[in-house]
Design a protein around this motif. Structure first.
Motif, PDB file in Angstrom:
ATOM      1  N   GLU A 138      -7.978  42.597  32.219  1.00 11.33           N
ATOM      2  CA  GLU A 138      -6.833  43.497  32.109  1.00 11.33           C
ATOM      3  C   GLU A 138      -7.330  44.930  32.179  1.00 11.33           C
ATOM      4  O   GLU A 138      -8.390  45.270  31.649  1.00 11.33           O
ATOM      5  CB  GLU A 138      -6.086  43.287  30.790  1.00 11.33           C
ATOM      6  CG  GLU A 138      -5.451  41.930  30.638  1.00 11.33           C
ATOM      7  CD  GLU A 138      -4.824  41.739  29.263  1.00 11.33           C
ATOM      8  OE1 GLU A 138      -4.778  42.740  28.499  1.00 11.33           O
ATOM      9  OE2 GLU A 138      -4.417  40.619  28.942  1.00 11.33           O
ATOM     10  N   CYS A 201      -0.009  51.756  30.689  1.00 13.65           N
ATOM     11  CA  CYS A 201       0.221  50.427  31.235  1.00 13.65           C
ATOM     12  C   CYS A 201      -1.020  49.554  31.090  1.00 13.65           C
ATOM     13  O   CYS A 201      -2.148  50.049  31.072  1.00 13.65           O
ATOM     14  CB  CYS A 201       0.655  50.497  32.702  1.00 13.65           C
ATOM     15  SG  CYS A 201      -0.432  51.428  33.780  1.00 13.65           S
ATOM     16  N   SER A 202      -0.782  48.259  30.967  1.00 16.19           N
ATOM     17  CA  SER A 202      -1.836  47.248  30.987  1.00 16.19           C
ATOM     18  C   SER A 202      -1.584  46.371  32.198  1.00 16.19           C
ATOM     19  O   SER A 202      -0.497  45.775  32.321  1.00 16.19           O
ATOM     20  CB  SER A 202      -1.820  46.411  29.703  1.00 16.19           C
ATOM     21  OG  SER A 202      -2.165  47.200  28.580  1.00 16.19           O
ATOM     22  N   ARG A 204      -2.673  43.208  34.653  1.00 14.07           N
ATOM     23  CA  ARG A 204      -3.448  41.968  34.813  1.00 14.07           C
ATOM     24  C   ARG A 204      -3.931  41.935  36.257  1.00 14.07           C
ATOM     25  O   ARG A 204      -3.130  41.940  37.193  1.00 14.07           O
ATOM     26  CB  ARG A 204      -2.577  40.766  34.479  1.00 14.07           C
ATOM     27  CG  ARG A 204      -3.322  39.446  34.438  1.00 14.07           C
ATOM     28  CD  ARG A 204      -2.471  38.392  33.742  1.00 14.07           C
ATOM     29  NE  ARG A 204      -2.347  38.659  32.316  1.00 14.07           N
ATOM     30  CZ  ARG A 204      -1.309  38.264  31.584  1.00 14.07           C
ATOM     31  NH1 ARG A 204      -0.293  37.632  32.124  1.00 14.07           N
ATOM     32  NH2 ARG A 204      -1.288  38.525  30.284  1.00 14.07           N
ATOM     33  N   GLY A 276       0.492  40.984  36.983  1.00  8.72           N
ATOM     34  CA  GLY A 276       1.378  41.106  35.832  1.00  8.72           C
ATOM     35  C   GLY A 276       1.081  42.413  35.131  1.00  8.72           C
ATOM     36  O   GLY A 276       0.014  43.013  35.319  1.00  8.72           O
ATOM     37  N   PHE A 277       2.040  42.887  34.322  1.00 16.87           N
ATOM     38  CA  PHE A 277       1.806  44.153  33.633  1.00 16.87           C
ATOM     39  C   PHE A 277       2.730  44.320  32.444  1.00 16.87           C
ATOM     40  O   PHE A 277       3.782  43.676  32.334  1.00 16.87           O
ATOM     41  CB  PHE A 277       1.996  45.343  34.587  1.00 16.87           C
ATOM     42  CG  PHE A 277       3.385  45.484  35.154  1.00 16.87           C
ATOM     43  CD1 PHE A 277       4.428  46.028  34.415  1.00 16.87           C
ATOM     44  CD2 PHE A 277       3.657  45.066  36.443  1.00 16.87           C
ATOM     45  CE1 PHE A 277       5.711  46.146  34.936  1.00 16.87           C
ATOM     46  CE2 PHE A 277       4.927  45.180  36.990  1.00 16.87           C
ATOM     47  CZ  PHE A 277       5.951  45.723  36.233  1.00 16.87           C
ATOM     48  N   GLN A 278       2.321  45.194  31.543  1.00 23.06           N
ATOM     49  CA  GLN A 278       3.159  45.792  30.510  1.00 23.06           C
ATOM     50  C   GLN A 278       3.074  47.296  30.699  1.00 23.06           C
ATOM     51  O   GLN A 278       1.998  47.819  30.990  1.00 23.06           O
ATOM     52  CB  GLN A 278       2.670  45.439  29.106  1.00 23.06           C
ATOM     53  CG  GLN A 278       2.947  44.030  28.663  1.00 23.06           C
ATOM     54  CD  GLN A 278       2.490  43.789  27.235  1.00 23.06           C
ATOM     55  OE1 GLN A 278       1.470  44.311  26.804  1.00 23.06           O
ATOM     56  NE2 GLN A 278       3.233  43.000  26.489  1.00 23.06           N
ATOM     57  N   GLU A 297       7.941  44.907  31.294  1.00 22.38           N
ATOM     58  CA  GLU A 297       6.833  44.029  31.561  1.00 22.38           C
ATOM     59  C   GLU A 297       7.209  43.024  32.633  1.00 22.38           C
ATOM     60  O   GLU A 297       8.396  42.777  32.885  1.00 22.38           O
ATOM     61  CB  GLU A 297       6.348  43.301  30.300  1.00 22.38           C
ATOM     62  CG  GLU A 297       7.340  42.342  29.694  1.00 22.38           C
ATOM     63  CD  GLU A 297       6.777  41.652  28.452  1.00 22.38           C
ATOM     64  OE1 GLU A 297       6.856  40.413  28.389  1.00 22.38           O
ATOM     65  OE2 GLU A 297       6.263  42.362  27.557  1.00 22.38           O
ATOM     66  N   ASN A 299       5.547  39.205  34.357  1.00 22.13           N
ATOM     67  CA  ASN A 299       4.520  38.157  34.396  1.00 22.13           C
ATOM     68  C   ASN A 299       3.490  38.307  33.292  1.00 22.13           C
ATOM     69  O   ASN A 299       2.297  38.128  33.520  1.00 22.13           O
ATOM     70  CB  ASN A 299       3.812  38.139  35.764  1.00 22.13           C
ATOM     71  CG  ASN A 299       4.610  37.397  36.817  1.00 22.13           C
ATOM     72  OD1 ASN A 299       5.640  36.787  36.523  1.00 22.13           O
ATOM     73  ND2 ASN A 299       4.174  37.476  38.057  1.00 22.13           N
ATOM     74  N   TRP A 300       3.935  38.658  32.088  1.00 22.36           N
ATOM     75  CA  TRP A 300       2.994  38.888  30.985  1.00 22.36           C
ATOM     76  C   TRP A 300       3.027  37.747  29.968  1.00 22.36           C
ATOM     77  O   TRP A 300       4.050  37.212  29.686  1.00 22.36           O
ATOM     78  CB  TRP A 300       3.325  40.193  30.284  1.00 22.36           C
ATOM     79  CG  TRP A 300       2.171  40.718  29.492  1.00 22.36           C
ATOM     80  CD1 TRP A 300       1.987  40.616  28.138  1.00 22.36           C
ATOM     81  CD2 TRP A 300       1.021  41.394  29.993  1.00 22.36           C
ATOM     82  NE1 TRP A 300       0.796  41.207  27.773  1.00 22.36           N
ATOM     83  CE2 TRP A 300       0.181  41.691  28.905  1.00 22.36           C
ATOM     84  CE3 TRP A 300       0.598  41.777  31.269  1.00 22.36           C
ATOM     85  CZ2 TRP A 300      -1.042  42.337  29.040  1.00 22.36           C
ATOM     86  CZ3 TRP A 300      -0.592  42.432  31.401  1.00 22.36           C
ATOM     87  CH2 TRP A 300      -1.402  42.707  30.292  1.00 22.36           C
TER      88      TRP A 300
END
Length: 300
Positions: A138, A201-202, A204, A276-278, A297, A299-300
């Motif tokens: 991540e 943001c985080s 994936r 995927g992300f937040q 978000e 696909n988290w």
């Protein structure tokens, strides 16, 4: 003189038998290669302690396994090899390995119109782990921008409209008179409020064929995508012509935090390197003493 073998206390057994999720070191200072640049980063390195009778792990072996980060560009492939080395170094004590790399990516950014350019730093955190289920990565990223409130813009326009009607109620309406009025402080008597804002943001990351891609490229691609979606990236060195262009960009991109979050959400969903992300958008308001926040978000 007789050389005595040194005691290995970590290899001793303990009377308190239980496993531990994470054991290691935080805040390790290390120069890390980001593309062609070496930046000072802070690292967290750890493993699980799955042998209940073992008193501890060999932490120094984790530290020594970080050496490749000094010598080659940071990639997912390099991190994966380091995590494998973590597990090998613990002689069967651990089933999971973790590595976090936190730093700032310096990027030289051009001014909007003039030939000037300057440096901006973008904070990031790469969080990786290797478990029996596989490798996960991540990327945490913070990107600053400017936001102008649509509500305050509308209220400012209303005040300007009222002032126009009052000032020209008895004055002949000519092109030159209107132009002079618009260029005076009396004409533009109200301005909308703007604030420095940022996206956290985080992401994936897509693995496999992208494992050899330098993390610096991942970062720059994501930063460019986010800044393009928002349209009001923070500037570095500017002339007046750039400042005017920045004011125009803010006027053409009026945004509530909800608007900004939707823009970034759409941009990241279209990024092939992101699975995927937040995200969190924060507008540090100049009107209120609190922040306006919107989150999303996928696909988290």
């Amino acid at each position: 003189m007789t050389v005595l073998s040194l005691p290995d206390i970590a290899s001793q057994t303990t009377r308190l038998t239980s496993t531990l999720n994470w054991v290691g070191m935080e805040g390790i200072t290390l120069p890390v290669q980001l593309g062609t640049r070496s930046v000072t980063a802070k690292l967290d390195a750890g493993v699980s302690l799955d042998e209940a009778k073992a008193r501890g792990i060999h932490m120094s072996r984790l530290y020594l396994a970080l050496a490749p980060l000094e010598e080659a560009p940071l990639t997912l492939s390099t991190v994966k090899e380091i995590l494998r080395a973590f597990l090998t170094s613990q002689e069967g004590l651990s089933k999971q390995a973790h590595l976090n790399v936190e730093g700032e990516l310096p990027l030289k950014r051009e001014a909007l119109i003039s030939p000037l350019a300057g440096w901006k730093s973008y904070p990031f955190t790469l969080r990786c782990q290797l478990t029996p289920d596989g490798f996960q990565a991540e990327l945490g990223l913070t990107v600053g921008y400017s936001s102008t409130c649509p509500c305050s813009a509308a209220l400012a326009r209303q005040l300007i409209q009222q002032a126009f009607e009052e000032d020209f109620s008895e004055i002949p309406l000519t092109k030159s008179a209107v132009a002079a009025w618009l260029g005076s402080e009396e004409g533009i008597l109200a301005t909308p409020h703007s604030q420095r804002s940022f996206v956290e943001c985080s992401l994936r990351l897509a693995k496999g064929e992208n494992d050899e891609l330098p993390i610096a490229d991942w970062l720059e691609s994501s930063i460019d995508r986010i800044e393009a979606a928002l349209g009001t990236a923070l500037q570095t060195a500017v002339k007046r012509i750039d400042e005017q262009a920045f004011a125009l960009a803010n006027g053409q991109n009026l945004m509530f935090c909800e608007d900004a979050a939707r823009r970034v959400d759409k941009a990241l969903r279209q990024a092939p390197e992101v699975t995927g992300f937040q995200l969190k958008v924060v507008h540090a308001e100049s009107l209120h003493a609190h922040n306006a926040v919107a989150c999303s978000e996928w696909n988290w």
